[in-house]
Design an enzyme around this catalytic site. Sequence first.
Site, PDB file in Angstrom:
ATOM      1  N   THR A 207      96.070 -39.825 -75.531  1.00  0.00           N
ATOM      2  CA  THR A 207      95.684 -38.403 -75.373  1.00  0.00           C
ATOM      3  C   THR A 207      96.891 -37.652 -74.948  1.00  0.00           C
ATOM      4  O   THR A 207      97.470 -36.561 -75.291  1.00  0.00           O
ATOM      5  CB  THR A 207      94.738 -38.057 -74.475  1.00  0.00           C
ATOM      6  OG1 THR A 207      94.798 -38.208 -73.189  1.00  0.00           O
ATOM      7  CG2 THR A 207      93.328 -38.591 -74.963  1.00  0.00           C
ATOM      8  N   ASP A 208      97.607 -38.539 -74.086  1.00  0.00           N
ATOM      9  CA  ASP A 208      99.274 -38.030 -73.540  1.00  0.00           C
ATOM     10  C   ASP A 208     100.307 -37.636 -74.569  1.00  0.00           C
ATOM     11  O   ASP A 208     100.752 -36.950 -74.506  1.00  0.00           O
ATOM     12  CB  ASP A 208      99.503 -39.019 -72.285  1.00  0.00           C
ATOM     13  CG  ASP A 208     100.959 -38.270 -71.573  1.00  0.00           C
ATOM     14  OD1 ASP A 208     100.543 -37.235 -71.024  1.00  0.00           O
ATOM     15  OD2 ASP A 208     102.058 -38.661 -71.626  1.00  0.00           O
TER      16      ASP A 208
ATOM     17  N   LYS B 206      93.259 -34.668 -76.681  1.00  0.00           N
ATOM     18  CA  LYS B 206      93.655 -33.838 -75.609  1.00  0.00           C
ATOM     19  C   LYS B 206      92.925 -32.479 -75.653  1.00  0.00           C
ATOM     20  O   LYS B 206      93.349 -31.952 -76.509  1.00  0.00           O
ATOM     21  CB  LYS B 206      95.235 -33.942 -75.339  1.00  0.00           C
ATOM     22  CG  LYS B 206      95.421 -33.394 -74.084  1.00  0.00           C
ATOM     23  CD  LYS B 206      95.040 -33.878 -72.834  1.00  0.00           C
ATOM     24  CE  LYS B 206      96.098 -35.370 -72.400  1.00  0.00           C
ATOM     25  NZ  LYS B 206      95.867 -35.897 -71.380  1.00  0.00           N
TER      26      LYS B 206
ATOM     27  N   ARG C 165      72.695   7.186 -80.913  1.00  0.00           N
ATOM     28  CA  ARG C 165      72.818   6.388 -79.924  1.00  0.00           C
ATOM     29  C   ARG C 165      74.377   5.674 -79.658  1.00  0.00           C
ATOM     30  O   ARG C 165      74.939   5.964 -80.756  1.00  0.00           O
ATOM     31  CB  ARG C 165      71.910   5.074 -79.686  1.00  0.00           C
ATOM     32  CG  ARG C 165      72.018   4.043 -80.996  1.00  0.00           C
ATOM     33  CD  ARG C 165      71.509   3.036 -80.920  1.00  0.00           C
ATOM     34  NE  ARG C 165      71.725   2.049 -82.018  1.00  0.00           N
ATOM     35  CZ  ARG C 165      71.330   0.807 -82.150  1.00  0.00           C
ATOM     36  NH1 ARG C 165      70.569   0.171 -81.257  1.00  0.00           N
ATOM     37  NH2 ARG C 165      71.601  -0.170 -83.109  1.00  0.00           N
TER      38      ARG C 165
ATOM     39  N   ASN D  21      74.341  -7.267 -78.981  1.00  0.00           N
ATOM     40  CA  ASN D  21      74.317  -5.746 -78.969  1.00  0.00           C
ATOM     41  C   ASN D  21      74.253  -5.307 -77.638  1.00  0.00           C
ATOM     42  O   ASN D  21      73.282  -5.451 -76.669  1.00  0.00           O
ATOM     43  CB  ASN D  21      72.747  -5.149 -79.733  1.00  0.00           C
ATOM     44  CG  ASN D  21      72.732  -3.599 -79.869  1.00  0.00           C
ATOM     45  OD1 ASN D  21      73.481  -3.035 -79.451  1.00  0.00           O
ATOM     46  ND2 ASN D  21      71.870  -3.485 -80.923  1.00  0.00           N
TER      47      ASN D  21
ATOM     48  N   HIS E  33      73.908  -2.936 -75.012  1.00  0.00           N
ATOM     49  CA  HIS E  33      73.076  -1.885 -75.096  1.00  0.00           C
ATOM     50  C   HIS E  33      73.613  -0.974 -73.814  1.00  0.00           C
ATOM     51  O   HIS E  33      73.945  -1.280 -72.667  1.00  0.00           O
ATOM     52  CB  HIS E  33      71.655  -2.253 -74.490  1.00  0.00           C
ATOM     53  CG  HIS E  33      70.910  -3.248 -75.466  1.00  0.00           C
ATOM     54  ND1 HIS E  33      70.643  -2.846 -76.521  1.00  0.00           N
ATOM     55  CD2 HIS E  33      70.522  -4.504 -75.351  1.00  0.00           C
ATOM     56  CE1 HIS E  33      69.789  -3.822 -77.209  1.00  0.00           C
ATOM     57  NE2 HIS E  33      69.860  -4.788 -76.469  1.00  0.00           N
TER      58      HIS E  33
ATOM     59  N   GLN F 271      72.991  -5.100 -87.529  1.00  0.00           N
ATOM     60  CA  GLN F 271      72.959  -6.009 -88.587  1.00  0.00           C
ATOM     61  C   GLN F 271      73.495  -5.383 -90.086  1.00  0.00           C
ATOM     62  O   GLN F 271      74.376  -6.020 -90.861  1.00  0.00           O
ATOM     63  CB  GLN F 271      71.345  -6.403 -89.101  1.00  0.00           C
ATOM     64  CG  GLN F 271      70.777  -7.438 -88.149  1.00  0.00           C
ATOM     65  CD  GLN F 271      69.900  -6.458 -87.021  1.00  0.00           C
ATOM     66  OE1 GLN F 271      70.351  -5.227 -86.573  1.00  0.00           O
ATOM     67  NE2 GLN F 271      68.763  -7.105 -86.543  1.00  0.00           N
TER      68      GLN F 271
ATOM     69  N   PHE G 204      68.525   3.571 -84.544  1.00  0.00           N
ATOM     70  CA  PHE G 204      67.692   2.621 -84.676  1.00  0.00           C
ATOM     71  C   PHE G 204      66.078   2.913 -84.913  1.00  0.00           C
ATOM     72  O   PHE G 204      65.481   3.450 -83.812  1.00  0.00           O
ATOM     73  CB  PHE G 204      67.800   1.578 -83.518  1.00  0.00           C
ATOM     74  CG  PHE G 204      66.912   0.274 -83.934  1.00  0.00           C
ATOM     75  CD1 PHE G 204      67.275  -0.626 -85.083  1.00  0.00           C
ATOM     76  CD2 PHE G 204      66.000  -0.589 -83.108  1.00  0.00           C
ATOM     77  CE1 PHE G 204      66.452  -1.641 -85.299  1.00  0.00           C
ATOM     78  CE2 PHE G 204      65.317  -1.529 -83.260  1.00  0.00           C
ATOM     79  CZ  PHE G 204      65.434  -2.124 -84.416  1.00  0.00           C
TER      80      PHE G 204
END
Length: 310
Positions: free
Chosen positions: A69-70, A24, A186, A257, A259, A231, A169
């Site tokens: 599943t119940d 479930k 940045r 990332n 931006h 990274q 970067f």
Amino acid sequence: MTITDTTTETGTGAIVLGPNQYGKAEVRVVKITRDSDRHEIEDLNVTSQLRGDLAGAHLAGDNAHVVPTDTQKNTVYAFARDGIGSPEQFLLRLANHFTGEFEWITGGRWLAESYAWERIQLEGQEHDHSFVRKGQEVRTAAVVADGDERHVLAGLKDLKVLKSTASGFEGYPKDRYTTLQETNDRILATSVATQWRYLPGVVDVDFNAVYDDVKRILLEEFSRRYSAALQTTLFDMGKAVLEAHPEIGEIKFSMPNSHHFVVDLSPFGLDNPNEVFFAADRPYGLIEATVTREGLAAAPEVWASAVAFV
């Protein structure tokens, strides 16, 4: 027409049942503890899936080994009656129950998302029974059972973080298709999704305390130093977690990332000293990596089992 022999590609031609599981999915359970005027709330989304001697259901329509599943759903609710505690311990209780109650159930996977709530402030005081949903992140947990073995994964997702400077970067290769300009100032923004694997046999720790501390470490390491790349920051975050928590063997990250591009305001006669940005939702860089302990035995079957039936 020429018929090509495909035996080496398709095998012998026999059709057999492969790995399978059932259960479930996404049982929403909210537990309110009312043993005093000050109530507590626990909120989970639980998935339970069982593995074992289940071929009869697939191959012969024999449901003798199919725990409904119940029933799995009802077990989640019944176990919540005694309290949830940490999601990891709750899932371990479910795993132990199903593999112990039904001899043909040899394992499975149990997943949880945990949603945090905090008390509403009324006249400067925390209210005893009114809450507002916290929105920083969603906590995740997984337990994979195989026979007597228990493997615990914990994590979080949707933890959105941003720092407005101390990121850059530079020094990347360039070709005729490169338009990105180098920068040492940045915005660095991402939505952290991470899971960590506890070492085999670690089932009796304060999972709530470890979770809170891992989150603290992730946020502090994101902020601590200049980031030369997402990274680099990812590795620093993972390294700090493993240094602080010897009970954790490895930690995986998936971090987009997010931006933020400086808007050109010159057409309007305005300057823009890195203050107005366009937040782009796509496309985006996607950084993924595992930080692990040297010599730690890999557990690809655990990671695969936590997300799929193969």
